[in-house]
Motif scaffolding. Structure first.
Motif, PDB file in Angstrom:
ATOM      1  N   ALA A  38       0.721  -1.223   0.074  1.00  0.00           N
ATOM      2  CA  ALA A  38       0.091  -0.120   0.151  1.00  0.00           C
ATOM      3  C   ALA A  38       1.030   1.152  -0.174  1.00  0.00           C
ATOM      4  O   ALA A  38       1.934   1.251   0.605  1.00  0.00           O
ATOM      5  N   GLY A  39       0.397   2.330  -0.599  1.00  0.00           N
ATOM      6  CA  GLY A  39       1.164   3.607  -0.756  1.00  0.00           C
ATOM      7  C   GLY A  39       0.533   4.275  -1.705  1.00  0.00           C
ATOM      8  O   GLY A  39      -0.644   3.971  -2.461  1.00  0.00           O
ATOM      9  N   ARG A  40       1.273   5.288  -2.293  1.00  0.00           N
ATOM     10  CA  ARG A  40       0.718   5.995  -3.662  1.00  0.00           C
ATOM     11  C   ARG A  40       0.853   5.249  -4.481  1.00  0.00           C
ATOM     12  O   ARG A  40       1.880   4.405  -4.913  1.00  0.00           O
ATOM     13  N   PRO A  71      -3.082   6.241   5.537  1.00  0.00           N
ATOM     14  CA  PRO A  71      -2.327   7.301   4.634  1.00  0.00           C
ATOM     15  C   PRO A  71      -2.292   8.617   5.466  1.00  0.00           C
ATOM     16  O   PRO A  71      -3.023   8.817   6.353  1.00  0.00           O
ATOM     17  N   GLU A 130      -3.811  12.334   1.257  1.00  0.00           N
ATOM     18  CA  GLU A 130      -3.386  11.673   0.266  1.00  0.00           C
ATOM     19  C   GLU A 130      -4.416  10.446  -0.030  1.00  0.00           C
ATOM     20  O   GLU A 130      -4.912  10.103   0.746  1.00  0.00           O
ATOM     21  N   TRP A 145      -4.359   6.605  -1.449  1.00  0.00           N
ATOM     22  CA  TRP A 145      -3.371   5.376  -1.467  1.00  0.00           C
ATOM     23  C   TRP A 145      -4.098   4.528  -2.283  1.00  0.00           C
ATOM     24  O   TRP A 145      -5.309   4.452  -2.494  1.00  0.00           O
ATOM     25  N   ARG A 202      -3.708  -0.004  -3.087  1.00  0.00           N
ATOM     26  CA  ARG A 202      -3.074  -1.279  -2.579  1.00  0.00           C
ATOM     27  C   ARG A 202      -3.255  -2.258  -3.657  1.00  0.00           C
ATOM     28  O   ARG A 202      -4.280  -2.556  -4.567  1.00  0.00           O
ATOM     29  N   VAL A 242       6.700   2.706   1.073  1.00  0.00           N
ATOM     30  CA  VAL A 242       5.413   1.837   0.782  1.00  0.00           C
ATOM     31  C   VAL A 242       5.273   0.812   2.053  1.00  0.00           C
ATOM     32  O   VAL A 242       6.419   0.282   2.517  1.00  0.00           O
TER      33      VAL A 242
END
Length: 712
Positions: free
Chosen positions: A620-622, A661, A665, A667, A669, A702
């Motif tokens: 998971a992250g941008r 997040p 933002e 995010w 996944r 991440v």
């Protein structure tokens, strides 16, 4: 060699000696370079002048040991396992030069040489001579870090509590002699129960998945298992979901074997008292521990039994990196330390069923006749039934449920379980209630903003969905949240006391007099004088409709936990569950067959490739960072990447949780699925890719989680 007599020629001997001298000089030069030099003239330890230190920095690219010089003045105290302070962060290769920031760490080894060719900085301070990070605990932490793609420093932070100097200054009491072997007691109700206790007393390594009978005897049964291990001269560790359960096992164990042979490790004790008890375990003064999640790392000497109660409870999964689950940690300890294993509960998870199916553990259950005697009568009713009684309509209860409550109040307290608010709806077939799943990856379908269906795992659209079971084409959203309140029930039963137990105020016990006890799942108090006369399990769809792979298993676990507090059929105990009676979890509750339900769930997951049959990781992250990490990761052969898909934006009104997040933002996944046996390779590959990104300073961090619990 001489051709004539096989003896060395005159010149050969001199050349050989010269070559040997040159080699010896090279060895001496290398050894001299490897020795740490004095630091500003200070004398260093003579024997093993190098300390390998685990620095308290949970960064994945710094997941290694760093070498420091040991001053002669610290030689006696700077032993493996103690806490130290070192300079870190300013010099090359991790701060071996002057000027780094002072950070905490642990010495893991003393050595004669170092591979580092520069000048080693000395240890700044030995915080304590107490050896808190034992080799066994260090090995366990390393294994947990590898399994969950985490860092050793993060796991050690979970395993070793913060230091309290006053607690360390006090000596621990002398250990007591082993107690006598306990009688089987209520374990006699289980066919293999007495044999399991006898094996623990002999020092054998029995491993069992225990489906406990309903009633309030399970704390006493856990206590007898601990007493059996202690009687055999070994240690025992019991992990339970919360402080209430821990207090019950603690009381049962104290009554059985007396005080001084075990400790209770929970947050309620306070930091200093809890550390004092932990030290008693680490020093070997006490060989039995009962505690909540953090106790899974308790350094029990000579471990003979690890036991976990109710492994389906979400509190067993640590929210802090790398988010290990107590069940997996205790399985690892059972293997590493050659200890017996007991996984118990009123319900049964698919992971427990898998342990039995693979033969790693044996089932520990009672005969059906014993189950029928101990369990209450369970009656079902659809939540669409029309209430014909005026009072039932006012309380929003079907007629049958109203009758169960009214009759129960004549004999004692009645428990009313009300699901918490906030469950998100899951889509299901309107006709047969089968969950709607993706045809590509079997992930859950969800409705997008434009009303179109798409998979929550892989993002694949489903414009023409039809139910695989009945062919229906219409979907429904399951009921959300609780609709009944204590105030509504109080208006219907004005002469009956109404008590509530929930997040803000959890009751441990209630009197055995007639009363209505309204509770959220997991907060049900124990009724005195034999248990509740009846129980009402409301809004079953709120539990069954959760967007979670474990929705059915979790609903059954919650229902069993409440129903087990009700008197048995012989005493007139009755439970009414408001849910569709044909659904698998409801039928498992009626039959009181949690193990059978888990076996069927496991078979279904194997067919669809779901965990625990497969292994999964969440990334998971941008959006751009997730894509880049997966592109740079050398995934195992056959790995399947699902997604990425956008994650829901957290509600700003609720407190921020680990893994959320940053505010503002969006995010995404992705899920990575691999075959059985590839979990370790998947964790190692993702960890290596994260470390490489941090070293190169490419993109934002991440978050990786192995075995994510929030699968739809």
């Amino acid at each position: 060699m001489s051709r004539e007599n096989g003896q060395p020629e005159a010149g050969a001997s001199g050349a050989g000696e010269q070559l040997a001298l040159i080699r010896e000089a090279v060895r001496e030069t290398k050894a001299e370079r490897a020795k740490p030099r004095t630091w500003r003239g200070a004398e260093l330890a003579a024997g093993l002048p190098v300390a390998r230190v685990l620095v308290d920095k949970g960064l994945v690219h710094l997941d290694r040991y760093f070498d420091y010089a040991v001053p002669a003045a610290m030689d006696a105290e700077a032993q493996p396992g103690v806490r130290v302070r070192v300079r870190f962060g300013a010099g090359e290769k991790g701060g071996h030069r002057e000027g780094g920031k002072l950070v905490s760490g642990f010495i893991v080894e003393r050595a004669a040489e170092s591979d580092y060719r520069g000048v080693l900085a000395p240890i700044a301070q030995v915080l304590s001579s107490e050896r808190v990070l034992t080799p066994e605990l260090l090995g366990l932490c390393r294994a947990v870090a590898d399994r969950y793609a985490g860092t050793l420093a993060d796991v050690v932070q979970l395993a070793v509590p913060p230091r309290r100097a006053r607690a360390e200054a006090k000596p621990s009491p002398a250990p007591l002699p082993p107690n006598a072997a306990p009688e089987p007691g209520s374990w006699a109700r289980y066919g293999a129960g007495p044999g399991f206790l006898a094996a623990l007393t002999r020092g054998d390594l029995p491993r069992a998945v225990w489906t406990a009978l309903p009633g309030a005897t399970w704390p006493q049964e856990l206590a007898r298992a601990v007493a059996a291990a202690l009687a055999g001269g070994r240690g025992a560790l019991v992990v339970v979901p919360d402080g209430r359960a821990a207090a019950r096992v603690d009381a049962a164990l104290g009554e059985l074997i007396g005080e001084g042979r075990h400790v209770l490790l929970t947050a309620d004790a306070g930091p200093e008292e809890r550390y004092r008890r932990w030290l008693a375990v680490s020093r070997g003064a006490v060989r039995a521990v009962v505690g909540t999640r953090a106790a899974m790392f308790a350094p029990v000497a000579g471990l003979g039994l690890v036991a976990l109660w109710d492994d389906g409870d979400a509190s067993h999964s640590d929210p802090h990196a790398p988010q290990p689950h107590a069940r997996e940690v205790l399985i690892q300890r059972s293997v590493n330390e050659r200890a017996g294993f007991l996984l118990g509960g009123l319900s049964c998870t698919v992971e427990a069923a898998q342990l039995v199916e693979t033969g790693w553990a044996r089932p520990l259950t009672a005969e059906r006749e014993q189950v029928r005697t101990a369990a209450p009568l369970v009656r079902t009713v659809s939540d669409g039934d029309e209430a014909r009684d005026a009072a039932a309509r006012a309380a929003r209860l079907p007629t049958m449920a109203w009758q169960v409550v009214r009759e129960g109040l004549q004999r004692g307290p009645v428990l009313v379980q009300v699901p918490r608010r906030g469950y998100a709806p899951r889509l299901a077939c309107e006709r047969c209630r089968t969950p709607a799943r993706c045809r590509a990856c079997a992930g859950p379908l969800e409705s997008q903003d434009a009303g179109e269906l798409a998979c929550a795992w892989c993002g694949r659209p489903e414009p023409d969905w039809h139910c695989a079971e009945c062919g229906g084409a219409r979907l429904r959203a399951q009921i959300v949240g609780a609709r009944r309140t204590a105030e509504e029930l109080g208006r219907v039963f004005p002469s009956v006391p109404v008590r509530t137990s929930g997040r803000d105020h959890v009751l441990a016990t209630v009197p055995g007099a007639p009363a209505l006890v309204v509770s959220t799942p997991g907060a049900e108090p124990v009724a005195e004088d034999g248990g509740y006369a009846a129980a009402l399990l409301l809004d079953g769809w709120a539990l069954l409709g959760r967007p979670d792979l474990r929705a059915g298993e979790e609903a059954l676990r919650r229902w069993l936990g409440a129903a087990a507090l009700v008197r048995g059929q012989a005493e007139g105990g009755t439970v009414a569950v408001i849910a569709e009676p044909t659904l698998r979890p409801v039928q498992a509750l009626v039959r009181w067959d949690p193990a059978g339900h888990a076996v069927r769930e496991l078979a279904e997951r194997a067919e669809l490739g779901f965990p625990p049959v497969s292994r999964m990781a969440s990334v998971a992250g941008r959006a751009e960072d997730v894509v880049e990490l997966l592109r740079d990761t050398e995934l195992p052969v056959g790995a399947e990447v699902l997604g990425p898909v956008p994650l829901p934006v957290p509600d700003p009104a609720r407190p921020r949780r680990p893994g959320d997040p940053p505010p503002g933002e969006q995010w995404e996944r992705a899920l990575v699925r691999v075959r059985p046996g590839q979990g370790a390779a998947l964790a190692a590959a993702l960890k290596a890719a994260r470390a490489a990104r941090l070293v190169k300073r490419e993109g934002e961090a991440v978050r990786v989680r192995i075995d994510p619990p929030d699968l739809g």
